[in-house]
Design a protein around this motif. Structure first.
Motif, mmCIF file in Angstrom:
data_model
loop_
_atom_site.group_PDB
_atom_site.id
_atom_site.type_symbol
_atom_site.label_atom_id
_atom_site.label_comp_id
_atom_site.label_asym_id
_atom_site.label_seq_id
_atom_site.Cartn_x
_atom_site.Cartn_y
_atom_site.Cartn_z
ATOM 1 N N TYR A 71 -1.844 -6.629 -4.655
ATOM 2 C CA TYR A 71 -2.026 -7.946 -4.063
ATOM 3 C C TYR A 71 -1.445 -9.024 -4.963
ATOM 4 N N ILE A 99 0.852 -1.180 0.000
ATOM 5 C CA ILE A 99 0.000 0.000 0.000
ATOM 6 C C ILE A 99 0.890 1.233 0.000
ATOM 7 N N SER A 148 -4.249 -2.466 4.850
ATOM 8 C CA SER A 148 -4.691 -1.119 5.200
ATOM 9 C C SER A 148 -3.630 -0.466 6.074
ATOM 10 N N THR A 198 -3.137 0.098 -3.679
ATOM 11 C CA THR A 198 -2.806 -1.220 -3.154
ATOM 12 C C THR A 198 -2.374 -2.188 -4.243
#
Length: 119
Positions: free
Chosen positions: A59, A51, A70, A57
């Protein structure tokens, strides 16, 4: 001196959830990118999620839709919510933050926390 402290690992059954935390302390001017990595036995360390300071973000494909990264900038803390855990998620999880103690930035790593998912 900057220190990252991780918490939240443990042993769970497949399908259950865990929440990892990583808190930074010490001389911190700014925290830029943050990320979670993991390393399973006999495998290379891989980036699981990241992030940016702006909230963008990233992944790993295998965790998309199950993990959520977060950050709480006021607390210098990052989280990884892991849902629907699978045995293949078993690994030591490490947090990394790119931190500016002053004008320069450096990579700092947490000590690692074990996540074990039983089938």
């Amino acid at each position: 001196q900057v220190q990252l402290v991780e918490s939240g690992g443990g042993l769970v059954q497949a399908g259950e959830s865990l929440r990892l935390s990583c808190a930074a302390s010490g001389s911190i001017f700014r925290i830029n990118d943050m990320a979670w990595y993991r390393q399973a036995p006999g495998k290379q360390r891989e980036k699981v999620a990241g992030i940016t300071n702006g909230g963008h973000t990233y992944y790993l494909d295998s965790v998309k839709g199950r993990f959520t990264i977060s950050r709480d900038n006021a607390k210098n803390t990052m989280y990884l919510q892991m849902n629907s855990l699978k045995p293949e998620d078993t690994a030591v999880y490490y947090c990394k933050m790119v931190i500016q103690p002053d004008t320069l930035q450096y990579d700092f790593w947490g000590q690692g926390t074990q996540v074990t998912v039983s089938s």
